[in-house]
Design an enzyme around this catalytic site. Sequence first.
Site, PDB file in Angstrom:
ATOM      1  N   THR A 370      35.470  47.626  50.723  1.00 59.49           N
ATOM      2  CA  THR A 370      35.237  46.547  51.690  1.00 59.49           C
ATOM      3  C   THR A 370      35.948  47.014  52.940  1.00 59.49           C
ATOM      4  OG1 THR A 370      35.125  44.813  50.005  1.00 59.49           O
ATOM      5  CG2 THR A 370      35.763  44.081  52.203  1.00 59.49           C
ATOM      6  N   THR A 388      31.271  44.180  53.232  1.00 57.84           N
ATOM      7  CA  THR A 388      31.446  44.923  51.995  1.00 57.84           C
ATOM      8  C   THR A 388      30.131  45.314  51.336  1.00 57.84           C
ATOM      9  OG1 THR A 388      32.578  44.865  49.850  1.00 57.84           O
ATOM     10  CG2 THR A 388      31.515  42.830  50.530  1.00 57.84           C
ATOM     11  N   ILE A 389      30.202  46.412  50.568  1.00 57.23           N
ATOM     12  CA  ILE A 389      29.167  46.692  49.581  1.00 57.23           C
ATOM     13  C   ILE A 389      29.832  46.674  48.193  1.00 57.23           C
ATOM     14  CG2 ILE A 389      27.317  47.814  50.865  1.00 57.23           C
ATOM     15  CD1 ILE A 389      28.701  50.498  50.509  1.00 57.23           C
ATOM     16  N   ASN A 390      30.978  46.025  48.110  1.00 63.45           N
ATOM     17  CA  ASN A 390      31.835  45.888  46.932  1.00 63.45           C
ATOM     18  C   ASN A 390      32.637  47.168  46.697  1.00 63.45           C
ATOM     19  OD1 ASN A 390      33.103  44.447  44.965  1.00 63.45           O
ATOM     20  ND2 ASN A 390      31.632  44.931  43.377  1.00 63.45           N
ATOM     21  N   GLU A 409      27.324  44.169  44.542  1.00 63.74           N
ATOM     22  CA  GLU A 409      28.027  42.889  44.644  1.00 63.74           C
ATOM     23  C   GLU A 409      27.807  41.983  43.440  1.00 63.74           C
ATOM     24  OE1 GLU A 409      30.759  42.499  46.973  1.00 63.74           O
ATOM     25  OE2 GLU A 409      29.142  43.203  48.247  1.00 63.74           O
ATOM     26  N   SER A 441      33.641  35.512  46.403  1.00 60.83           N
ATOM     27  CA  SER A 441      34.268  36.625  47.120  1.00 60.83           C
ATOM     28  C   SER A 441      35.747  36.346  47.338  1.00 60.83           C
ATOM     29  CB  SER A 441      33.580  36.787  48.481  1.00 60.83           C
ATOM     30  OG  SER A 441      34.223  37.768  49.251  1.00 60.83           O
ATOM     31  N   SER A 442      36.487  37.423  47.638  1.00 61.68           N
ATOM     32  CA  SER A 442      37.880  37.263  48.065  1.00 61.68           C
ATOM     33  C   SER A 442      38.045  37.584  49.544  1.00 61.68           C
ATOM     34  CB  SER A 442      38.794  38.195  47.262  1.00 61.68           C
ATOM     35  OG  SER A 442      38.727  37.886  45.899  1.00 61.68           O
ATOM     36  N   GLY A 463      39.194  43.789  47.378  1.00 67.31           N
ATOM     37  CA  GLY A 463      38.867  42.889  46.268  1.00 67.31           C
ATOM     38  C   GLY A 463      39.850  41.732  46.238  1.00 67.31           C
TER      39      GLY A 463
HETATM   40  N1  GLY Z   1      33.440  42.520  46.858  1.00 65.39           N
HETATM   41  C1  GLY Z   1      34.740  42.042  47.030  1.00 65.39           C
HETATM   42  C2  GLY Z   1      34.786  40.620  47.454  1.00 65.39           C
HETATM   43  O1  GLY Z   1      33.858  40.125  48.080  1.00 65.39           O
HETATM   44  O2  GLY Z   1      35.739  39.957  47.153  1.00 65.39           O
END
Ligand code: GLY
Length: 557
Positions: A370, A388-390, A409, A441-442, A463
């Site tokens: 991210t 992000t693409i995770n 994701e 998501s975080s 994350g």
């Molecule tokens: N992919 C990490 C988040 O969205 O938290």
Amino acid sequence: MARIFALILTVIVVTACSHNQATTQVYQQAVAMPDSFSADAAMAVLEEGGNAVDAAIAAQFVLAVTLPEAGNIGGGGFMTIAFEGENDFLDYREMAPANAHRDMYLDNEGNVKPYESLFGAKASGIPGTVAGMWAAHKKYGSLPWERLLEPAVSLAEEGFIVPKKLSDNIAWYIEKTEEQGLKGNFAHYFSQAKANTRFTQPELATTLKHIQAQGKDGFYRGEVAEKIVSFMQNNGGLITHDDLQAYHAVWRAPLTYQWQDYTLVTAPPPSSGGVAVAQWIGMLDAYTTMATPSTSLKHNSLDYIHVMSEIGKRVFADRAQYMGDPDFVNVPVNALIAPDYIDARAKAINLHEISVTEDIKPGLKESEDTTHFSILDRWGNAVANTTTINLTFGSGVVVSGAGFLLNDEMDDFSAKPGVPNFFGAVGGEANAIAPYKRMLSSMTPTLVKEGNDVVLVTGSPGGTTIISSVTQSLLNALLFDMTAEDAVNAPRFHHQLLPKDTIRMHDGFLDSDVQQLKQRGYVIDQRRFGDLHLIKRTHQGLEAASEASGRGKSMVR
Ligand code: GLY
């Protein structure tokens, strides 16, 4: 009037630029970015008279070219905005395709199939980035869309000199995926990106030109859409033309939270981050106020680490139980950040004992990668954008012929209640997979205001650790009064309920403190996390800083 005053200042201000370092100047405009290409592109837009949102759009597309680990057009994100005194929040998070269903990653015995939600076409949610940037431009853009795509198109077409950290990451990723027997086309697209050589991406350049010429439709319809759908059909993915056309970015009310003399403006659900940061700083305040005699916890002291970890347990227990896409489940945001609730949760913290993990229940009744950037323009408008693409390089597969990486994701959903995802986060019904639902998501792009002035812009990848990075960066900058540079570089720690009693820590803590934490019963997981990009307003002007361990660049001009 504010604009005229700011424009006059432009004339008299001295330029400052730094790599990975805080910069103090008479306040003007500032960027804190994850790489030099996005920093230069964003600052050029600001200097041309564009606003913070214009600069953010240009930067987002540049990062899709120069930071393939996380920058993207194949993923999604959140943008927190302060514009002409008003607060706003753009949710361009990916959505599950229509054919997704809650057990799609389980085998016949009901166990989670390894890697299915992490690697390959089936791991992808419907990308949201292009729709997000288009929506941001429609509402706030002042420079032409075509102009904002220019830097990305030229970096893809003419190439850029590959930073060593990028080529190292590519080599590491190719080795790891080969080791795991994961087959895709990543090496075909990226193995030529060698340190200090020019790397061009002609297919990506063509895709970006479609977007430049046709806006959102250049991605969700026509040639690019055709390539995405045929890639899905050939590789076991789920995304269809209907899914691409159904995708929509959403304007939401940002989560606001009063803390001391400040107002936090941050990410609401489907991010868990805003609620979590508010709970974390709220419980810290409540704890220090209630402790008798009133306790002030020194930065990164043993007691500070313990109390913050105890709070983390409670924050993550709530996250697992209550958080999901607010368009599908009722997330009790107000109850979770209500002063009485925060006080009651903080009251149960014991300064000398680790609480029993199993006893920490949700409190209400009833490569990681991210990337993030922060921008403040000459008019005081601000953007905190996390995208992000995770995982690093997302799902590891590139849409053939279109040249961009897809996200993975879908792993941010809870594939099975109680089974941790890649980030060790557990979830339940609220975050179960459903068609067109957004995964929890975080990501926590956050602004802090004092009155009407933005005094802090912050955010980080990582994350679930994003929540700790953002919380500690704002405590560092505002509670412990650190400079922007110190605030992003001070060692951080993270506790998220599970694994049990485990504190993840940066290097840089006193050995004696680490030993004492172990004696108290904590397991120490010494691994760095996060990459903060922060702007702070002081009485002397703006400071901007990017964490020294990354490849970021910050500037104040
Ligand atoms: N992919 C990490 C988040 O969205 O938290």
